[in-house]
Write an enzyme that holds these catalytic residues in place. Structure first.
Site, PDB file in Angstrom:
ATOM      1  N   GLU A 255     -62.692  54.836  41.736  1.00 26.34           N
ATOM      2  CA  GLU A 255     -63.910  55.336  42.209  1.00 26.34           C
ATOM      3  C   GLU A 255     -63.694  56.842  41.631  1.00 26.34           C
ATOM      4  O   GLU A 255     -62.949  57.851  41.990  1.00 26.34           O
ATOM      5  CB  GLU A 255     -63.778  55.392  43.719  1.00 26.34           C
ATOM      6  CG  GLU A 255     -65.083  55.419  44.627  1.00 26.34           C
ATOM      7  CD  GLU A 255     -65.394  56.558  45.082  1.00 26.34           C
ATOM      8  OE1 GLU A 255     -66.033  57.554  44.260  1.00 26.34           O
ATOM      9  OE2 GLU A 255     -65.008  57.027  46.218  1.00 26.34           O
ATOM     10  N   CYS A 294     -67.800  62.886  46.888  1.00 26.38           N
ATOM     11  CA  CYS A 294     -68.063  62.417  45.691  1.00 26.38           C
ATOM     12  C   CYS A 294     -69.473  61.610  45.652  1.00 26.38           C
ATOM     13  O   CYS A 294     -70.043  61.369  44.826  1.00 26.38           O
ATOM     14  CB  CYS A 294     -67.231  61.105  45.766  1.00 26.38           C
ATOM     15  SG  CYS A 294     -66.990  60.271  47.331  1.00 26.38           S
TER      16      CYS A 294
HETATM   17  P1  NDP Z   1     -57.528  64.088  39.564  1.00 28.61           P
HETATM   18  O1  NDP Z   1     -58.026  62.884  39.038  1.00 28.61           O
HETATM   19  O2  NDP Z   1     -56.848  65.105  38.925  1.00 28.61           O
HETATM   20  O3  NDP Z   1     -56.626  63.637  40.908  1.00 28.61           O
HETATM   21  C1  NDP Z   1     -56.910  62.647  41.675  1.00 28.61           C
HETATM   22  C2  NDP Z   1     -55.809  61.988  42.352  1.00 28.61           C
HETATM   23  O4  NDP Z   1     -54.861  61.433  41.125  1.00 28.61           O
HETATM   24  C3  NDP Z   1     -54.762  62.685  42.932  1.00 28.61           C
HETATM   25  O5  NDP Z   1     -54.312  62.539  43.945  1.00 28.61           O
HETATM   26  C4  NDP Z   1     -53.748  63.255  41.637  1.00 28.61           C
HETATM   27  O6  NDP Z   1     -52.618  63.935  42.311  1.00 28.61           O
HETATM   28  C5  NDP Z   1     -53.550  61.737  41.207  1.00 28.61           C
HETATM   29  N1  NDP Z   1     -53.103  62.098  39.845  1.00 28.61           N
HETATM   30  C6  NDP Z   1     -53.462  63.035  38.798  1.00 28.61           C
HETATM   31  N2  NDP Z   1     -52.833  62.870  37.722  1.00 28.61           N
HETATM   32  C7  NDP Z   1     -52.049  61.679  37.928  1.00 28.61           C
HETATM   33  C8  NDP Z   1     -51.143  60.940  37.034  1.00 28.61           C
HETATM   34  N3  NDP Z   1     -51.031  61.103  35.660  1.00 28.61           N
HETATM   35  N4  NDP Z   1     -50.563  60.009  37.644  1.00 28.61           N
HETATM   36  C9  NDP Z   1     -50.644  59.574  39.017  1.00 28.61           C
HETATM   37  N5  NDP Z   1     -51.629  60.309  39.868  1.00 28.61           N
HETATM   38  C10 NDP Z   1     -52.224  61.273  39.157  1.00 28.61           C
HETATM   39  O7  NDP Z   1     -58.717  64.708  40.466  1.00 28.61           O
HETATM   40  P2  NDP Z   1     -58.749  66.221  41.243  1.00 28.61           P
HETATM   41  O8  NDP Z   1     -58.287  65.736  42.506  1.00 28.61           O
HETATM   42  O9  NDP Z   1     -57.948  67.332  40.494  1.00 28.61           O
HETATM   43  O10 NDP Z   1     -60.164  66.510  40.840  1.00 28.61           O
HETATM   44  C11 NDP Z   1     -60.623  66.735  39.608  1.00 28.61           C
HETATM   45  C12 NDP Z   1     -62.220  66.540  39.912  1.00 28.61           C
HETATM   46  O11 NDP Z   1     -62.450  64.937  40.027  1.00 28.61           O
HETATM   47  C13 NDP Z   1     -63.099  67.153  40.627  1.00 28.61           C
HETATM   48  O12 NDP Z   1     -63.252  68.382  40.399  1.00 28.61           O
HETATM   49  C14 NDP Z   1     -64.234  66.149  40.702  1.00 28.61           C
HETATM   50  O13 NDP Z   1     -64.951  66.515  39.511  1.00 28.61           O
HETATM   51  C15 NDP Z   1     -63.600  64.830  40.518  1.00 28.61           C
HETATM   52  N6  NDP Z   1     -63.472  64.228  41.730  1.00 28.61           N
HETATM   53  C16 NDP Z   1     -64.078  62.939  42.133  1.00 28.61           C
HETATM   54  C17 NDP Z   1     -63.949  62.461  43.436  1.00 28.61           C
HETATM   55  C18 NDP Z   1     -64.634  61.250  44.074  1.00 28.61           C
HETATM   56  O14 NDP Z   1     -64.258  60.704  45.020  1.00 28.61           O
HETATM   57  N7  NDP Z   1     -65.246  60.647  43.055  1.00 28.61           N
HETATM   58  C19 NDP Z   1     -63.028  63.011  44.390  1.00 28.61           C
HETATM   59  C20 NDP Z   1     -62.299  64.096  43.867  1.00 28.61           C
HETATM   60  C21 NDP Z   1     -62.501  64.646  42.666  1.00 28.61           C
HETATM   61  P3  NDP Z   1     -52.353  65.273  42.388  1.00 28.61           P
HETATM   62  O15 NDP Z   1     -53.007  65.973  43.008  1.00 28.61           O
HETATM   63  O16 NDP Z   1     -50.867  65.505  42.787  1.00 28.61           O
HETATM   64  O17 NDP Z   1     -52.259  65.924  40.882  1.00 28.61           O
END
Ligand code: NDP
Length: 685
Positions: A255, A294
């Site tokens: 998602e 989202c």
């Molecule tokens: P990320 O995709 O960076 O992170 C989402 C999750 O993935 C977090 O729990 C993060 O952990 C984890 N993660 C990141 N990299 C890895 C990896 N290599 N291996 C395993 N887990 C990983 O999104 P962000 O939270 O930084 O948000 C960035 C952008 O994403 C936002 O600005 C927005 O545009 C979008 N977004 C969209 C959402 C939706 O529901 N559609 C919700 C939130 C964000 P950790 O935090 O520890 O890095």
């Protein structure tokens, strides 16, 4: 200073500090993630061994009850979560969506589990279908627990709801899970998991929590495991293509971000109440949770002539938004979740500014002491004058209180503009014309997970553009990740393995735990209605005596019910009909069948509460002799009690009504409540 800990292998771990987690309001350090690196091989083995085994000691009904009790417990202890949630930048209203929205999802799945799932740990997705002429060979589908572990990687914006909306169906399905919240707000998830653990309700190993990095976790997964992900499209792509995930075909539900739209249809004029409803909806989506949803509206697609008024009305409302520390009087909008997010949103605003005109933003300062160090940003409203040519606003997701207005000249243009989002979670269409809805919605549906049609009537009770509901699908195609969550009981099925099974009806009955027509039945001298819930066996059956349907029956039933339909009373019309003669009322056949199989004395059958799958298969003319076969098809132990406090269960009976030639004339299931006697199961005496 506090160290936020992981809950792994049944223990809280983490003594050494690693990264600081800061308050979104004032930048103060709240605590640290831990430096210890867990052994994920042990963590996954613990889930598959201890978690699986504990969950399999319960059945669907018991897990549903557990979810309900957990939701109640969390609700009673919610205040501590609200206090901490403030640090994520959330107002009380924002926190409510995350905290009580999450508990509401637990309640919803508890109720779905109790009402829609069987006892035991296998779901029969029938009906079984005969695969041979004489019904010696049949086929059907079953769903079974996968036997693996689910890894839930969640986003920062819903630290509690994000965990619970995945945990609830996963738990019901009997799959242990490992939750990895986004680090920035993981302290709130940690607090919720501590509460869940303190409740004493969680079976051992059913829920583990990772604070910080997932290390080599994905590399430890096997074919029976599942990964679900919420976050950016970029990370989704990276993780989905992890070598081990690809090699083992491990299901990966994503998602990701989504450029959701709201479309004002051309039939709405400034005088219509829908115009104001549209403005209100867009405003709400821009400012609730500081636009960090989202599902939030990023693209506002409006008729060109309506644009100036829309800019005025929206700007007027946005100007009244005071933002800052949620504890300050009058503050309506809080902060982004972290300084990193603030930097990201600012960068995206700069990117949008290159091709779109900024028509509204505030240069006021956030209210509250220390807020200059917080992650605050005012609402930003852009106009993209050429949305079919200038694509930045369709590609760049500023995950904050930021949206772009886009004018259109025809419905086809509006649809083309919406499609440039390349797949979204949700779009709102605001119209009062059903024909416009009927034209636009099917076209929009090809690229959306959910569509919300807003008009004056719907607005009276609408749950809103931005709220995913447990009963409806959440997830969209293309850019939105291509995943599916929620959608009622379907979410449980995502964590189970589906298999087709073929064999004799007797074998299918034994496997599914449900009577399948054609299977051997059990006939005893005791009427099945005299059996308690515990003692009645699947397949226990009664073949009744016969009854010949007379004209008097039809006349009496017509008088009693008032149903004088020509097919039962008009000889000439009935002769000219496809049946060529008068036939009995279908409902009379049902009633007569009940008269044949019901045991009249006071007994364990407490109530008949419905019919399923009713079909009148063949006409029943005057002179037909019918009989019924009643067979115990399914038993569900919901652990419920009758109104007078007596324990009871649900028994579903298969009913076949046949004529003198053994031709099936009516077929249905009846649902009854049957008292328990406290004696052990299946002891026929
Ligand atoms: P990320 O995709 O960076 O992170 C989402 C999750 O993935 C977090 O729990 C993060 O952990 C984890 N993660 C990141 N990299 C890895 C990896 N290599 N291996 C395993 N887990 C990983 O999104 P962000 O939270 O930084 O948000 C960035 C952008 O994403 C936002 O600005 C927005 O545009 C979008 N977004 C969209 C959402 C939706 O529901 N559609 C919700 C939130 C964000 P950790 O935090 O520890 O890095």
């Amino acid at each position: 200073m506090k160290i936020f800990q992981s809950f792994l292998n049944g223990q809280w771990i983490g003594e050494e500090k690693k990264s600081a987690l800061k308050s979104a309001i004032n930048g103060d350090v709240i605590g640290y993630t831990h430096a210890e690196k867990p052994d994920f091989s042990k963590v996954t083995q613990y889930a598959r061994k201890e978690g699986q085994s504990a969950l399999m000691h319960m059945d669907f009904q018991q897990r549903a009850t557990c979810l309900r009790n957990l939701a109640k417990y969390l609700l009673e202890h919610k205040e501590s979560l609200y206090q901490l949630s403030r640090e994520t930048g959330a107002t009380r209203g924002d926190s409510w969506i995350d905290i009580e929205g999450g508990f509401g999802t637990l309640f919803a799945y508890a109720s779905m589990g109790r009402n829609q799932l069987p006892s035991g740990n296998l779901i029969h997705q029938g009906s079984a279908m005969p695969l041979g002429k004489n019904n010696n060979f049949a086929g059907t589908h079953i769903l079974v627990p996968k036997g693996g572990v689910a890894v839930h990687i969640n986003a920062f914006n819903f630290p509690i709801w994000g965990m619970l909306e995945k945990f609830a169906p996963c738990f019901l399905a009997g799959m242990p899970c490992i939750v990895k919240p986004a680090s920035a707000t993981s302290y709130l998830t940690e607090a919720a998991v501590r509460l869940m653990n303190d409740s004493g309700l969680l079976p051992e190993g059913s829920l583990q929590l990772i604070i910080g990095s997932t290390g080599d976790l994905l590399g430890q997964l096997i074919e029976q495991d599942v990964v679900t992900f919420t976050g950016s499209a970029q990370t989704a792509r990276l993780l989905k293509n992890h070598e081990n995930i690809v090699k083992r075909s491990i299901p990966f539900n994503a998602e990701a971000d989504s450029l959701n739209a709201a479309i004002l249809a051309p039939d709405i004029s400034r005088e219509d109440s829908e115009f104001d409803l549209f403005v209100r909806e867009v405003f709400k989506e821009m400012t609730t949770k500081v636009g960090q949803k989202c599902t939030a509206i990023r693209r506002i697609i409006v008729p060109r002539e309506a644009m100036p008024l829309l800019i005025d009305k929206l700007s007027e409302k946005l100007a009244k938004v005071s933002y800052g520390d949620p504890d300050c009087e009058g503050v309506r909008m809080g902060a982004l979740a972290s300084i990193e997010q603030l930097e990201d949103v600012k960068a995206k605003i700069a990117e949008l500014s290159e091709t779109s005109e900024l028509v509204y933003s505030q240069d006021t300062k956030p209210q509250g002491i220390g807020c200059q160090k917080g992650a605050f940003i005012s609402p930003h409203l852009f106009v993209n004058h050429q949305p079919l040519i200038n694509c930045a606003a369709h590609d760049v997701e500023a995950f904050g209180p930021v949206a772009t207005i886009m004018p259109y000249d025809s419905i086809d243009d509006a649809l083309s503009i919406a499609a440039l989002g390349k797949g979204s979670l949700v779009t709102t269409l605001c119209t009062k014309d059903p024909m416009i809805a009927a034209k636009m919605i099917p076209s929009l549906a090809a690229l959306h997970g959910r569509l919300h049609i807003l008009d004056a009537q719907a607005s009276l009770e609408s749950t809103g553009h931005g709220s995913p509901l447990p009963f409806l699908k959440h997830g969209g195609p293309g850019r939105a990740g291509g995943g599916e969550e929620l959608a009622g009981i379907n979410a449980v099925y995502h964590y189970m393995q589906k298999a087709a099974i073929q064999g004799s009806p007797t074998m299918l009955s034994a496997v599914t735990g449900e009577y399948v027509r054609g299977a051997e039945v059990i006939e005893t001298d005791v009427h099945p209605f005299r059996r308690s819930f515990e003692s009645i066996q699947i397949g226990e059956s009664l073949l009744t005596h016969r009854r010949t349907i007379t004209e008097a029956d039809i006349v009496n039933f017509g008088s009693l019910s008032g149903d004088h339909f020509y097919m039962h009373f008009d000889d000439i019309a009935a002769k000219e009909s496809q049946f060529g003669e008068r036939i009995a009322h279908g409902y009379f056949v049902l009633s007569a069948a009940a008269g044949l199989f019901v045991d009249p004395g006071v007994g364990p059958v407490l109530a008949n509460y419905g019919l399923d799958n009713l079909r009148f298969i063949e006409p029943v003319p005057i002179g037909t002799t019918i009989r019924a076969r009643l067979t115990c098809k399914r038993k569900i132990d919901q652990g419920k009690e009758s109104k007078d406090g007596k324990p009871q269960g649900v028994v579903v009976w298969d009913v076949q009504v046949t004529d003198q030639n053994d031709v099936l004339v009516a077929s249905y299931d009846i649902l009854t409540l049957v008292a328990k006697d406290g004696v052990k199961e299946n002891s026929l005496q």
